[in-house]
Every structure is written in C-alpha cells, then in structure tokens.
Enzyme design. Structure first.
Site, short mmCIF file in Angstrom:
data_model
loop_
_atom_site.label_atom_id
_atom_site.label_comp_id
_atom_site.label_asym_id
_atom_site.label_seq_id
_atom_site.Cartn_x
_atom_site.Cartn_y
_atom_site.Cartn_z
N ARG A 156 0.82 -1.21 0.00
CA ARG A 156 0.00 0.00 0.00
C ARG A 156 0.86 1.27 0.00
O ARG A 156 0.53 2.27 0.63
CB ARG A 156 -0.96 0.05 1.20
CG ARG A 156 -2.00 -1.03 1.22
CD ARG A 156 -2.96 -0.94 0.03
NE ARG A 156 -4.07 -1.86 0.17
CZ ARG A 156 -4.02 -3.13 -0.24
NH1 ARG A 156 -2.95 -3.63 -0.83
NH2 ARG A 156 -5.08 -3.91 -0.07
N SER A 230 -10.41 -0.65 3.46
CA SER A 230 -9.65 -0.94 4.68
C SER A 230 -9.17 0.39 5.26
O SER A 230 -8.50 1.16 4.57
CB SER A 230 -8.42 -1.79 4.37
OG SER A 230 -8.80 -3.04 3.90
N GLU A 325 -4.47 3.26 6.69
CA GLU A 325 -4.25 3.16 5.25
C GLU A 325 -4.90 4.39 4.58
O GLU A 325 -4.39 4.93 3.61
CB GLU A 325 -4.89 1.88 4.71
CG GLU A 325 -4.57 1.65 3.25
CD GLU A 325 -5.46 0.64 2.56
OE1 GLU A 325 -5.46 -0.53 2.94
OE2 GLU A 325 -6.18 1.05 1.63
N1 EPU Z 1 -10.16 -11.34 9.96
C1 EPU Z 1 -10.81 -11.44 11.19
N2 EPU Z 1 -11.80 -10.55 11.46
C2 EPU Z 1 -12.17 -9.58 10.60
C3 EPU Z 1 -11.49 -9.46 9.38
C4 EPU Z 1 -10.49 -10.36 9.07
O1 EPU Z 1 -10.52 -12.30 12.00
O2 EPU Z 1 -13.08 -8.81 10.94
C5 EPU Z 1 -9.10 -12.34 9.65
C6 EPU Z 1 -9.69 -13.63 9.09
O3 EPU Z 1 -8.92 -14.71 9.56
C7 EPU Z 1 -9.47 -13.48 7.60
C8 EPU Z 1 -8.16 -12.70 7.57
O4 EPU Z 1 -8.22 -11.83 8.68
O5 EPU Z 1 -9.36 -14.71 6.95
C9 EPU Z 1 -7.92 -11.90 6.31
O6 EPU Z 1 -9.09 -11.10 6.05
P1 EPU Z 1 -9.41 -10.62 4.56
O7 EPU Z 1 -9.16 -11.72 3.61
O8 EPU Z 1 -10.74 -9.95 4.54
O9 EPU Z 1 -8.26 -9.60 4.23
P2 EPU Z 1 -7.66 -8.36 5.02
O10 EPU Z 1 -6.24 -8.66 5.32
O11 EPU Z 1 -8.51 -7.97 6.16
C10 EPU Z 1 -6.74 -7.25 2.83
C11 EPU Z 1 -6.74 -5.91 2.17
C12 EPU Z 1 -8.05 -5.69 1.42
C13 EPU Z 1 -8.23 -6.80 0.39
C14 EPU Z 1 -8.22 -8.15 1.12
C15 EPU Z 1 -8.28 -9.33 0.18
C16 EPU Z 1 -5.33 -4.47 3.51
C17 EPU Z 1 -5.26 -3.32 4.44
N3 EPU Z 1 -6.55 -4.85 3.14
O12 EPU Z 1 -7.72 -7.23 3.86
O13 EPU Z 1 -7.90 -4.47 0.70
O14 EPU Z 1 -9.46 -6.65 -0.30
O15 EPU Z 1 -6.97 -8.27 1.88
O16 EPU Z 1 -7.09 -9.43 -0.52
O17 EPU Z 1 -4.29 -5.02 3.14
C18 EPU Z 1 -8.23 -2.11 0.93
O18 EPU Z 1 -7.01 -2.00 0.94
O19 EPU Z 1 -8.99 -1.10 1.03
C19 EPU Z 1 -8.82 -3.44 0.87
C20 EPU Z 1 -10.13 -3.64 0.97
#
Ligand code: EPU
Length: 329
Positions: A156, A230, A325
């Site tokens: 990012r 995010s 972010e």
């Molecule tokens: N999780 C939780 N609780 C939550 C959310 C997530 O426990 O409320 C845990 C779960 O184990 C889940 C894991 O975190 O499996 C990963 O969650 P998710 O796949 O939703 O991904 P993220 O790391 O929370 C990132 C990006 C998103 C992107 C997704 C999918 C960042 C800051 N965010 O989210 O990007 O869509 O991966 O690749 O890196 C953005 O940057 O605006 C954005 C939406």
C-alpha cells in the site's frame, strides 16, 4: 467535497478543478498555484476532517489503448488515463483478452490512484502489472515517465506516497498484461467460492465475477454505506514479536513475510471487541473489522475518534501499533 469521497463526509475546499487532458492540467499549472493543493482520484481512500484551505485537483481524462509489447511475445501494453474508473478498466482488459488484472476487479477508485498506494486484493497487487507511470511535475508542468522499478512499490505504498508525495499528478498508467489467461486463485475464500459453483477452470469473466461476489460479501458497497475500504494497514512485525504474540494468542492470524510476519488487523480489532460497534455515527463494519463505515451524516472527527479508540485498545491488548491506510485531510 462530499460527492468526491466515498466515506460521504461533508467537507468543503477553497476550489475544485478537474482536468480532461494533460494539456488542460499543464495550462492550469503554468499559471502558478498560489495556495495549498491536494490531488485526489476517486476519493475512495480519503477522510476529510476539516475544510481544505486550498485547491483540490483531479484528473478526469479518459481513454484506453492497447499495443503489442515490442520485445515480449504474448504480452500487451495497455495504457489507461488516470481518470478512467478502475473497475471499468479491469473489465475492458478482460473484454479485450488482456489478462492479469482480474483479481483487482471492483476496487473502487480511478486508474491514476492505483500506483499511488499500490492497490491490491486477492493475491495480486497493482505493482505486479504496472509497466510505467506517466506523471506531470506540479512545480514545472513537465512530464516524467516512471518505470515500474523507479516507483518503489511496497505494501500500500509507492514513491508517490512517500519521497515524491504531493509533487506529481499521474496522468496515465501503462500495464503489462498477457494475452494468455492464467487464473490466480491462491486466496482461500476465492477457491471456496469457485468450488461452490462447481467451477474448476474459471474463464476470465467467471473469475472476475466470483471475485466481485467475494469482495461484496465482505466489504460494504460504496452505494450502500460510506467507507474508505480498509481503514488500517495490516501491521508488519518481526519474527520475535510474532512468536511472543502467537504464544499468548494461539489463534493469531498472521502471514509470513521475508523478514517477519504480517498480522491481520481485522483479527486484532475483532479481538479488541470493536467489530460491529460504533462511536457516534461512525462504526466498525460488522462483516470486516478493518473497515470503518458511515452510519449517516458522520463527520471526519467522529471517524478519527473511533480510529483512535481502536488504535489505543489494540496497542494496550497486543502492543501493536495500527497505521492508517486511509489518507486523513
Ligand atoms: N479477519 C478477522 N476478522 C475480521 C477481518 C479479518 O478475523 O473482521 C481475519 C480472518 O482470519 C481473515 C483474515 O483476517 O481470513 C484476512 O481477512 P481478509 O481476507 O478480509 O483480508 P484483510 O487482510 O482484512 C486485505 C486488504 C483488502 C483486500 C483483502 C483481500 C489491507 C489493508 N486490506 O484485507 O484491501 O481486499 O486483503 O485481498 O491489506 C483495501 O485496501 O482497502 C482493501 C479492501
């Protein structure tokens, strides 16, 4: 500025200007800007907390062109202007059999913002497909081409957000895409969604449609609820910090990096008890704790108050500092 930020925050600026071409932009810059300035794209990563005492500038130029790569077979160079809507650009590529951007479908925002924060989702980042970036130097109105390796892409992040922040306006981005489709399906929820539909070898459109479904099952659609995607980054910690945390919290969600681990900020926030909770009119999205949402008429100060409360609780509980972010104005 309310319609220019997806959080839907009410805000004003001294002046707002949109440019439909590089020529228009350069003409404006040639006159000299004698007030602070802010460059925005689709406003999907912005939080206004006050009146902006300057000019807000946005590239609204349109156009996409495709060329064969001069040296590499099966590779095409697709140039999209900064003002193109990102999701429409991804769909255009699929329609014209240029592959590599499918996993980034449905990300809100414009093409010009993609390199700035190296947007990413479902196992792909913009840096994986960016060939070069064309930008105008604000102080001199001169164009410059940044090859991908000069952009200092990180998680990012890029040179446009760090060293050269506020110095350039991106006017177009050239992507290096393939004429051969290779689906990227490492992300577990994506594999599950394909399996549930009985799809083992997705077509490009099936892949993009499934990613779109997965995305909107976890994230609020901009038209239904204001948010900036995010709100925090997933924090990166050393192996020693990770191991100490993992011992105390065996369920800790983390992903290995070359020099440490990336923790799931959503998991940390959920454990801190904030998932689905609100402070004033700003809330933590019930399906994804990394996303702060506008429950209606929320102000930038309310967003910051909630973000600070979450950051402080996560720090107290885990000793981890969350970084925003979203860009705070
Ligand atoms: N999780 C939780 N609780 C939550 C959310 C997530 O426990 O409320 C845990 C779960 O184990 C889940 C894991 O975190 O499996 C990963 O969650 P998710 O796949 O939703 O991904 P993220 O790391 O929370 C990132 C990006 C998103 C992107 C997704 C999918 C960042 C800051 N965010 O989210 O990007 O869509 O991966 O690749 O890196 C953005 O940057 O605006 C954005 C939406």
């Amino acid at each position: 500025m309310q319609i220019y930020n997806t959080f839907g925050l009410e805000a004003t600026a001294n002046q707002y200007v949109e440019f439909s071409s590089e020529k228009e932009l350069c003409h404006f810059l040639d006159q000299g800007i004698n007030q602070p300035y802010l460059v925005v794209g689709g406003g999907s990563n912005l939080v206004f907390t006050r009146h902006y005492p300057g000019v807000v500038m946005r590239m609204a130029n349109k156009g996409i062109s495709i060329q064969s790569h001069p040296q590499t077979p099966n590779t095409v160079l697709v140039t999209a202007t900064a003002g193109e809507v990102w999701d429409e650009f991804v769909r255009y590529c699929i329609l014209h059999q240029c592959y590599g951007a499918e996993n980034l479908v449905a990300i809100p925002g414009c093409v010009g913002a993609a390199p700035v924060q190296n947007v990413g989702a479902y196992g792909v980042e913009a840096k994986d497909i960016i060939h070069e970036v064309r930008a105008i130097h604000i102080a001199t109105a001169q164009p410059r081409i940044f090859k991908a390796q000069e952009c200092q892409f990180g998680y990012r992040s890029s040179i446009f957000k760090t060293q050269l922040s506020g110095q350039y306006i991106i006017t177009s981005v050239t992507f290096s895409l393939s004429t051969q489709f290779t689906p990227q399906v490492e992300y577990q929820a994506l594999r599950d969604a394909l399996t549930n539909q009985g799809i083992s070898h997705p077509t490009p459109t099936q892949l993009a449609d499934t990613i779109t479904q997965v995305r909107w099952s976890k994230l609020p659609r901009p038209e239904e609820m204001g948010s900036a995607g995010s709100f925090f980054k997933n924090p990166e910690v050393s192996t020693a910090e990770y191991e100490a945390l993992k011992e105390r919290y065996p369920d800790l969600v983390a992903f290995p990096l070359p020099n440490g681990y990336k923790l799931s900020a959503g998991w940390l926030i959920q454990q801190a008890g904030w998932k689905g909770r609100s402070l004033g009119r700003c809330g933590v999205y019930a399906k994804q704790a990394l996303v702060l949402v506008n429950h209606g008429q929320c102000t930038g100060s309310e967003v910051l108050a909630l973000a600070d409360a979450i950051t402080s609780d996560v720090k107290k509980l885990f000793g981890v500092s969350l970084q925003k972010e979203a860009i705070i104005i």
